[in-house]
Design a protein around this motif. Sequence first.
Motif, PDB file in Angstrom:
ATOM      1  N   ASP A 177       0.825  -1.204   0.000  1.00  0.00           N
ATOM      2  CA  ASP A 177       0.000   0.000   0.000  1.00  0.00           C
ATOM      3  C   ASP A 177       0.863   1.259   0.000  1.00  0.00           C
ATOM      4  O   ASP A 177       0.585   2.221  -0.732  1.00  0.00           O
ATOM      5  CB  ASP A 177      -0.917   0.018   1.225  1.00  0.00           C
ATOM      6  N   ILE A 178       1.894   1.258   0.829  1.00  0.00           N
ATOM      7  CA  ILE A 178       2.770   2.429   0.919  1.00  0.00           C
ATOM      8  C   ILE A 178       3.419   2.726  -0.421  1.00  0.00           C
ATOM      9  O   ILE A 178       3.496   3.879  -0.858  1.00  0.00           O
ATOM     10  CB  ILE A 178       3.837   2.212   2.009  1.00  0.00           C
ATOM     11  N   ALA A 179       3.874   1.664  -1.109  1.00  0.00           N
ATOM     12  CA  ALA A 179       4.516   1.853  -2.413  1.00  0.00           C
ATOM     13  C   ALA A 179       3.564   2.523  -3.387  1.00  0.00           C
ATOM     14  O   ALA A 179       3.958   3.426  -4.152  1.00  0.00           O
ATOM     15  CB  ALA A 179       4.985   0.510  -2.958  1.00  0.00           C
ATOM     16  N   HIS A 180       2.296   2.115  -3.388  1.00  0.00           N
ATOM     17  CA  HIS A 180       1.322   2.727  -4.300  1.00  0.00           C
ATOM     18  C   HIS A 180       0.971   4.151  -3.865  1.00  0.00           C
ATOM     19  O   HIS A 180       0.846   5.045  -4.716  1.00  0.00           O
ATOM     20  CB  HIS A 180       0.058   1.877  -4.357  1.00  0.00           C
ATOM     21  N   LEU A 181       0.811   4.365  -2.574  1.00  0.00           N
ATOM     22  CA  LEU A 181       0.466   5.703  -2.104  1.00  0.00           C
ATOM     23  C   LEU A 181       1.552   6.714  -2.425  1.00  0.00           C
ATOM     24  O   LEU A 181       1.262   7.878  -2.743  1.00  0.00           O
ATOM     25  CB  LEU A 181       0.191   5.669  -0.601  1.00  0.00           C
ATOM     26  N   LEU A 182       2.813   6.278  -2.359  1.00  0.00           N
ATOM     27  CA  LEU A 182       3.916   7.189  -2.684  1.00  0.00           C
ATOM     28  C   LEU A 182       3.977   7.514  -4.163  1.00  0.00           C
ATOM     29  O   LEU A 182       4.540   8.531  -4.575  1.00  0.00           O
ATOM     30  CB  LEU A 182       5.243   6.579  -2.223  1.00  0.00           C
ATOM     31  N   LYS A 183       3.393   6.659  -5.003  1.00  0.00           N
ATOM     32  CA  LYS A 183       3.383   6.877  -6.456  1.00  0.00           C
ATOM     33  C   LYS A 183       2.016   7.317  -6.960  1.00  0.00           C
ATOM     34  O   LYS A 183       1.711   7.209  -8.143  1.00  0.00           O
ATOM     35  CB  LYS A 183       3.822   5.603  -7.172  1.00  0.00           C
ATOM     36  N   LEU A 184       1.196   7.810  -6.046  1.00  0.00           N
ATOM     37  CA  LEU A 184      -0.181   8.167  -6.360  1.00  0.00           C
ATOM     38  C   LEU A 184      -0.309   9.063  -7.587  1.00  0.00           C
ATOM     39  O   LEU A 184      -1.176   8.855  -8.439  1.00  0.00           O
ATOM     40  CB  LEU A 184      -0.804   8.849  -5.135  1.00  0.00           C
ATOM     41  N   LYS A 186       2.104   9.565  -9.855  1.00  0.00           N
ATOM     42  CA  LYS A 186       3.099   9.230 -10.877  1.00  0.00           C
ATOM     43  C   LYS A 186       2.748   8.005 -11.694  1.00  0.00           C
ATOM     44  O   LYS A 186       3.386   7.742 -12.713  1.00  0.00           O
ATOM     45  CB  LYS A 186       4.459   9.012 -10.203  1.00  0.00           C
ATOM     46  N   SER A 187       1.757   7.253 -11.245  1.00  0.00           N
ATOM     47  CA  SER A 187       1.410   6.002 -11.915  1.00  0.00           C
ATOM     48  C   SER A 187      -0.093   5.842 -11.943  1.00  0.00           C
ATOM     49  O   SER A 187      -0.758   5.963 -10.907  1.00  0.00           O
ATOM     50  CB  SER A 187       2.059   4.820 -11.184  1.00  0.00           C
ATOM     51  N   ALA A 188      -0.650   5.548 -13.122  1.00  0.00           N
ATOM     52  CA  ALA A 188      -2.091   5.344 -13.244  1.00  0.00           C
ATOM     53  C   ALA A 188      -2.530   4.145 -12.415  1.00  0.00           C
ATOM     54  O   ALA A 188      -3.589   4.167 -11.769  1.00  0.00           O
ATOM     55  CB  ALA A 188      -2.466   5.149 -14.712  1.00  0.00           C
ATOM     56  N   MET A 189      -1.714   3.086 -12.430  1.00  0.00           N
ATOM     57  CA  MET A 189      -2.052   1.891 -11.662  1.00  0.00           C
ATOM     58  C   MET A 189      -2.077   2.204 -10.164  1.00  0.00           C
ATOM     59  O   MET A 189      -2.985   1.780  -9.440  1.00  0.00           O
ATOM     60  CB  MET A 189      -1.052   0.772 -11.950  1.00  0.00           C
ATOM     61  N   SER A 190      -1.071   2.967  -9.699  1.00  0.00           N
ATOM     62  CA  SER A 190      -1.025   3.323  -8.290  1.00  0.00           C
ATOM     63  C   SER A 190      -2.172   4.258  -7.913  1.00  0.00           C
ATOM     64  O   SER A 190      -2.709   4.182  -6.800  1.00  0.00           O
ATOM     65  CB  SER A 190       0.314   3.967  -7.947  1.00  0.00           C
ATOM     66  N   PHE A 191      -2.566   5.125  -8.841  1.00  0.00           N
ATOM     67  CA  PHE A 191      -3.693   6.026  -8.582  1.00  0.00           C
ATOM     68  C   PHE A 191      -4.971   5.231  -8.369  1.00  0.00           C
ATOM     69  O   PHE A 191      -5.709   5.458  -7.401  1.00  0.00           O
ATOM     70  CB  PHE A 191      -3.873   7.009  -9.743  1.00  0.00           C
ATOM     71  N   VAL A 192      -5.238   4.280  -9.263  1.00  0.00           N
ATOM     72  CA  VAL A 192      -6.448   3.457  -9.144  1.00  0.00           C
ATOM     73  C   VAL A 192      -6.405   2.628  -7.857  1.00  0.00           C
ATOM     74  O   VAL A 192      -7.393   2.522  -7.135  1.00  0.00           O
ATOM     75  CB  VAL A 192      -6.593   2.544 -10.376  1.00  0.00           C
ATOM     76  N   SER A 194      -4.784   3.281  -5.080  1.00  0.00           N
ATOM     77  CA  SER A 194      -4.906   4.146  -3.909  1.00  0.00           C
ATOM     78  C   SER A 194      -6.334   4.641  -3.720  1.00  0.00           C
ATOM     79  O   SER A 194      -6.842   4.707  -2.591  1.00  0.00           O
ATOM     80  CB  SER A 194      -3.943   5.325  -4.024  1.00  0.00           C
ATOM     81  N   VAL A 195      -6.997   4.994  -4.828  1.00  0.00           N
ATOM     82  CA  VAL A 195      -8.385   5.442  -4.735  1.00  0.00           C
ATOM     83  C   VAL A 195      -9.264   4.318  -4.193  1.00  0.00           C
ATOM     84  O   VAL A 195     -10.131   4.536  -3.335  1.00  0.00           O
ATOM     85  CB  VAL A 195      -8.894   5.912  -6.115  1.00  0.00           C
ATOM     86  N   GLY A 196      -9.018   3.096  -4.649  1.00  0.00           N
ATOM     87  CA  GLY A 196      -9.767   1.951  -4.138  1.00  0.00           C
ATOM     88  C   GLY A 196      -9.519   1.724  -2.657  1.00  0.00           C
ATOM     89  O   GLY A 196     -10.447   1.406  -1.903  1.00  0.00           O
ATOM     90  N   LEU A 197      -8.286   1.900  -2.244  1.00  0.00           N
ATOM     91  CA  LEU A 197      -7.907   1.704  -0.843  1.00  0.00           C
ATOM     92  C   LEU A 197      -8.614   2.720   0.052  1.00  0.00           C
ATOM     93  O   LEU A 197      -9.216   2.364   1.077  1.00  0.00           O
ATOM     94  CB  LEU A 197      -6.391   1.850  -0.714  1.00  0.00           C
ATOM     95  N   VAL A 198      -8.555   3.987  -0.348  1.00  0.00           N
ATOM     96  CA  VAL A 198      -9.167   5.047   0.450  1.00  0.00           C
ATOM     97  C   VAL A 198     -10.689   4.921   0.429  1.00  0.00           C
ATOM     98  O   VAL A 198     -11.366   5.130   1.449  1.00  0.00           O
ATOM     99  CB  VAL A 198      -8.711   6.424  -0.065  1.00  0.00           C
ATOM    100  N   TYR A 201     -11.749   2.254   2.780  1.00  0.00           N
ATOM    101  CA  TYR A 201     -11.614   2.728   4.160  1.00  0.00           C
ATOM    102  C   TYR A 201     -12.786   3.637   4.533  1.00  0.00           C
ATOM    103  O   TYR A 201     -13.347   3.524   5.636  1.00  0.00           O
ATOM    104  CB  TYR A 201     -10.298   3.461   4.321  1.00  0.00           C
ATOM    105  N   ALA A 202     -13.192   4.520   3.624  1.00  0.00           N
ATOM    106  CA  ALA A 202     -14.308   5.430   3.902  1.00  0.00           C
ATOM    107  C   ALA A 202     -15.600   4.650   4.141  1.00  0.00           C
ATOM    108  O   ALA A 202     -16.377   4.960   5.054  1.00  0.00           O
ATOM    109  CB  ALA A 202     -14.486   6.405   2.739  1.00  0.00           C
ATOM    110  N   ILE A 203     -15.821   3.616   3.341  1.00  0.00           N
ATOM    111  CA  ILE A 203     -17.026   2.798   3.506  1.00  0.00           C
ATOM    112  C   ILE A 203     -16.980   2.051   4.840  1.00  0.00           C
ATOM    113  O   ILE A 203     -17.977   1.968   5.563  1.00  0.00           O
ATOM    114  CB  ILE A 203     -17.170   1.822   2.323  1.00  0.00           C
ATOM    115  N   ASP A 204     -15.809   1.510   5.169  1.00  0.00           N
ATOM    116  CA  ASP A 204     -15.658   0.796   6.445  1.00  0.00           C
ATOM    117  C   ASP A 204     -15.925   1.708   7.628  1.00  0.00           C
ATOM    118  O   ASP A 204     -16.546   1.292   8.627  1.00  0.00           O
ATOM    119  CB  ASP A 204     -14.256   0.200   6.556  1.00  0.00           C
ATOM    120  N   ARG A 205     -15.460   2.936   7.537  1.00  0.00           N
ATOM    121  CA  ARG A 205     -15.687   3.874   8.650  1.00  0.00           C
ATOM    122  C   ARG A 205     -17.179   4.111   8.851  1.00  0.00           C
ATOM    123  O   ARG A 205     -17.665   4.220   9.983  1.00  0.00           O
ATOM    124  CB  ARG A 205     -14.973   5.201   8.370  1.00  0.00           C
TER     125      ARG A 205
END
Length: 569
Positions: A177-184, A186-192, A194-198, A201-205
């Motif tokens: 997760d950290i690797a993708h968040l740091l490339k949020l 810079k990388s389309a794959m990491s952006f997608v 990270s958005v899914g991860l966040v 988390y929002a739904i879980d909250r």
Amino acid sequence: MGIVKSQTSLETSWDVIVIGSGAAGLSAAVFAALEGARVIILERSHFVGGTSALSAGSVWIPNTRHAAETGVEDSVEEAGAFLDAAVGNRSPRSMRDAFLRLGPEAVARLEAETDIRFRSRPFHPDYLYELAGSKTAGRAIEALPFDGGSLREALHSVRPPLPEFTVLGGMMVDRDDIAHLLKLTKSAMSFVYSVGLVGRYAIDRLRFGRGARMVMGNALVGRLLKSALDLGVTVAIEAEVTDIAGDPDARTVTLRRNGAEQTLTATGGVILASGGFARHPQRRLEFLPDPVPEYTPAAPAGTGTMHDIALKLGAVYGEGAEQPVFWAPMSRRRRKDGSMAVFPHFVLDRSKPGIFCVGRDGRRFVNESTSYHKFVIAMYAANREGATIPAFEVTDAAGLRKYGLGMIRPGGQRLAPFLRDGYLTKADTLPDLARKLDIDAQGLEETVADMNRYAETGVDEAFQRGSTVYECGNGDPMHKPNPTLGPTRTPPFYAIKLYPGEIGAAVGLTTDTDARLLDRDGQVIGGLYACGNDMQSIMGGVYPGPGINLGPAIAFAYAAGKHAAGRRN
């Protein structure tokens, strides 16, 4: 009955009673239940998971089926030879041999009969990589991320991770997760990703009031708890054990719940998995070197009182460990709620280019890319009248921005609160930084000059930093010529303080290979077992690789759970 709070009465007769709900206690309960035993876990606090829930969750068990996933060849003989070289006579070889046999069996059974799933990392080397028999991967496994929503109400009984290891106020993240968040950006794959991860988390909250996607130690605890509950294990929280008595065939456990006392009986046995002596004030003074760490990252319920009870019953502490605990350097910061955050510095900053550590003389005293255990040993060895305790971790603006520093994440943003409360020290020049830290300015300037020279040549002439596979793996693989050595030139300059801290006990109660407690004459104390940090570590106070606390904890929980279940009436 599932998870039982203190207001609900408990049945009094059980096959196996487990004291403590960390990875060791949960594993012991699962294995006993798999053998058909009626099992109850007694947990002193209102959270399940102990220190295991706060950990990185690595589990060092050689020769599981996951070793083949990495393509690294290994064998029982190689792993045994590696442990012989690392540990030697600091622990009985019979215990290490038992671990190498029990560990893979335990993992295989967990994965075959429960919801627990592990994986190997393609690169996760042994820490003592210079020793024969070391491996780059395959021995350390970790629990797969877990959907804590499947625990339903029990989710709220799992001890949350350290806040400093989460983002966005509670979202758990692992190295992927950290690797993708740091490339949020810079990388389309990491952006997608990270958005899914966040978004998750929002739904879980909204659904649960907390993040339900569990990783690292929380994932291990979550999976073990789900498996235990599915097997019918009862987990009594807010249950403080005050005494153990009875004879070997019917051990009694007295506990205090909601202000009232109750006595339970176990015909198979009582398994101690209470977390060791971490917060026992007397044991800390007896076992730990001076200065004794003022704070510990261990879970609050690990008071060590079970040891006092076991010692009265004839149990003894093991001997011969090189260190009494397993160490890691810690930085400290007071939280808004008044509690003290104790942040372990494992691999995220110490080994990165442009970051180094000094004592009060402004000079280095250790290879910063060595294991966290050996780092603290060096702190104590060099300490003379506070010379290296605390130590000072130093970097410049470029290093802070790229790699972060302790609780400060990469990017170098929002530094004001850390500067205001003194966690972080900042200065425009090295002499000014030395003055603010009260360390020797000439020593610091000469150290920086040396480090800048080493960064160019790739050779640390003083401590050989970055000379092993393990050390280089903790650096920046894109940085040349040495992934752990970089210049410190870009003002302003920054520093934080590091203190010794323990992440697990090496000294514990003596047991046999079935995890049965032994007395001073080596005789079995019937009906009593110990595993996890309550048990004398088979590693002898040496730290050979990642997860050497949790690996033996699960292996000997397997031994204890099976043996105790087999004794039940």
